[in-house]
Design a protein around this motif. Structure first.
Motif, short mmCIF file in Angstrom:
data_model
loop_
_atom_site.label_atom_id
_atom_site.label_comp_id
_atom_site.label_asym_id
_atom_site.label_seq_id
_atom_site.Cartn_x
_atom_site.Cartn_y
_atom_site.Cartn_z
N ALA A 4 -1.48 -0.01 -18.54
CA ALA A 4 -0.86 0.91 -17.58
C ALA A 4 -1.69 0.98 -16.31
CB ALA A 4 -0.72 2.30 -18.20
N HIS A 5 -1.03 1.07 -15.18
CA HIS A 5 -1.70 1.22 -13.90
C HIS A 5 -1.81 2.70 -13.57
CE1 HIS A 5 -0.51 -2.98 -13.54
NE2 HIS A 5 -1.47 -3.08 -12.64
N ASP A 6 -2.89 3.08 -12.92
CA ASP A 6 -3.07 4.45 -12.47
C ASP A 6 -2.30 4.61 -11.17
OD1 ASP A 6 -3.88 6.91 -11.50
OD2 ASP A 6 -5.98 6.63 -12.05
N VAL A 7 -1.09 5.15 -11.26
CA VAL A 7 -0.20 5.27 -10.12
C VAL A 7 -0.83 6.14 -9.04
CG1 VAL A 7 2.08 6.02 -9.37
CG2 VAL A 7 1.82 4.92 -11.58
N ARG A 8 -1.43 7.24 -9.42
CA ARG A 8 -2.03 8.14 -8.44
C ARG A 8 -3.17 7.43 -7.71
NH1 ARG A 8 -1.75 13.30 -7.04
NH2 ARG A 8 -0.34 13.77 -8.72
N ALA A 9 -4.03 6.72 -8.42
CA ALA A 9 -5.14 6.01 -7.78
C ALA A 9 -4.61 4.93 -6.84
CB ALA A 9 -6.06 5.40 -8.84
N ALA A 10 -3.58 4.22 -7.26
CA ALA A 10 -2.99 3.19 -6.40
C ALA A 10 -2.40 3.82 -5.15
CB ALA A 10 -1.92 2.41 -7.16
N ARG A 13 -5.17 4.76 -2.83
CA ARG A 13 -5.74 3.58 -2.18
C ARG A 13 -4.82 3.10 -1.06
NH1 ARG A 13 -6.33 -2.35 -3.43
NH2 ARG A 13 -8.15 -2.93 -2.21
N VAL A 14 -3.53 3.06 -1.31
CA VAL A 14 -2.57 2.64 -0.29
C VAL A 14 -2.66 3.57 0.92
CG1 VAL A 14 -0.11 2.47 0.27
CG2 VAL A 14 -0.99 1.45 -1.84
N GLU A 15 -2.69 4.88 0.67
CA GLU A 15 -2.78 5.84 1.78
C GLU A 15 -4.05 5.63 2.59
OE1 GLU A 15 -0.50 8.03 2.87
OE2 GLU A 15 0.86 7.30 1.32
N ALA A 16 -5.18 5.37 1.91
CA ALA A 16 -6.44 5.15 2.60
C ALA A 16 -6.38 3.87 3.44
CB ALA A 16 -7.59 5.07 1.59
N LEU A 17 -5.80 2.81 2.88
CA LEU A 17 -5.69 1.56 3.63
C LEU A 17 -4.77 1.71 4.83
CD1 LEU A 17 -5.57 -0.94 0.64
CD2 LEU A 17 -7.42 -0.70 2.31
N ILE A 18 -3.69 2.45 4.69
CA ILE A 18 -2.79 2.69 5.81
C ILE A 18 -3.51 3.49 6.90
CG2 ILE A 18 -0.71 3.95 6.53
CD1 ILE A 18 0.58 3.00 3.90
N ALA A 19 -4.30 4.48 6.50
CA ALA A 19 -5.09 5.24 7.48
C ALA A 19 -6.08 4.33 8.19
CB ALA A 19 -5.81 6.40 6.79
N ASP A 20 -6.71 3.41 7.44
CA ASP A 20 -7.64 2.45 8.05
C ASP A 20 -6.92 1.57 9.07
OD1 ASP A 20 -9.68 3.45 6.48
OD2 ASP A 20 -9.72 1.73 5.10
N LEU A 21 -5.71 1.13 8.73
CA LEU A 21 -4.94 0.32 9.68
C LEU A 21 -4.64 1.10 10.95
CD1 LEU A 21 -2.30 -1.49 7.41
CD2 LEU A 21 -4.24 -2.52 8.60
N GLY A 22 -4.29 2.36 10.77
CA GLY A 22 -3.98 3.21 11.93
C GLY A 22 -5.17 3.43 12.84
N ALA A 23 -6.37 3.27 12.29
CA ALA A 23 -7.59 3.49 13.07
C ALA A 23 -8.08 2.24 13.78
CB ALA A 23 -8.69 4.03 12.15
N LEU A 24 -7.42 1.09 13.55
CA LEU A 24 -7.85 -0.14 14.23
C LEU A 24 -7.73 0.02 15.74
CD1 LEU A 24 -6.17 -2.92 12.02
CD2 LEU A 24 -8.60 -2.28 12.09
N SER A 25 -8.73 -0.45 16.45
CA SER A 25 -8.72 -0.29 17.90
C SER A 25 -7.84 -1.33 18.59
CB SER A 25 -10.15 -0.36 18.46
OG SER A 25 -10.74 -1.60 18.11
N ASP A 26 -7.65 -2.47 17.96
CA ASP A 26 -6.82 -3.51 18.55
C ASP A 26 -5.35 -3.23 18.21
OD1 ASP A 26 -5.49 -5.79 19.38
OD2 ASP A 26 -6.74 -7.19 18.22
N ALA A 27 -4.59 -2.80 19.20
CA ALA A 27 -3.20 -2.40 18.97
C ALA A 27 -2.34 -3.55 18.46
CB ALA A 27 -2.60 -1.84 20.26
#
Length: 186
Positions: A4-10, A13-27
């Motif tokens: 079983a996959h930990d849905v909440r952890a996944a 992680r997705v939310e954190a990665l999306i936030a990281d993408l939003g913080a990229l300086s190169d538009a």
């Protein structure tokens, strides 16, 4: 049986990665990365939609029932707006799973509303209403059951219980569109 996959952890992680993408300086890079994520989600959503259509066309209610009973698959069905049961139906089912626990405290819970804002409104009944452990009961048993059954719910409000709205992990649905599953699974 597959692990079983930990849905909440996944989801975290997705939310954190999306936030990281939003913080990229190169538009330009940020826009391309967001387009890539969007394209992949759409592709997997379309594939899952086709799987549900095939199962439905085959009139394999048992298979569809097993799919919606699996927490990972059920969560993906919700994410892509393919789940055959409405949010309210899944919340009612979740409340049914905690009623025996509440009954042991001579209490119960009534679903008042599932608002368009994603907030589930409840009323505690019997001995649970007004007792000091009401908030603990709600956050522990009821909210956990609701979060598992309806991850798109953004919070729970309980009539007469102070402490405000409880925040739950919110999974956004895909853009509105026709759902190939028109009848609930028995």
């Amino acid at each position: 049986m597959p692990q079983a996959h930990d849905v909440r952890a996944a989801g975290d992680r997705v939310e954190a990665l999306i936030a990281d993408l939003g913080a990229l300086s190169d538009a330009v890079t940020r826009a391309k990365a967001e387009d890539l994520v969007r394209a992949l989600v759409e592709l997997y959503g379309a594939g899952l939609e086709r799987v549900v259509e095939i199962v439905t066309e085959a009139e394999a209610a048992e298979v569809l029932g097993r799919m919606v009973g699996d927490p990972l698959v059920s969560g993906l069905l919700v994410l892509h707006d393919l789940h055959p049961l409405s949010t309210a139906e899944r919340v009612r089912d979740a409340l049914d799973t905690v009623r025996p626990y509440l009954g042991s405290h001579e209490g119960g819970v009534e679903l008042l509303d599932v608002g368009e804002d994603g907030i589930v409104r409840l009323r505690l009944e019997g001995a649970c209403h007004g007792c000091p452990s009401s908030l603990v009961t709600v956050t522990d048993a009821i909210e956990r059951a609701i979060a598992q059954a309806a991850p798109e719910v953004s919070g729970v409000e309980v009539e007469g219980v102070t402490g405000g709205r409880s925040g739950l992990l919110q999974i956004q649905r895909r853009a509105p569109g026709p759902c190939p599953v028109s009848e609930p699974v028995s």
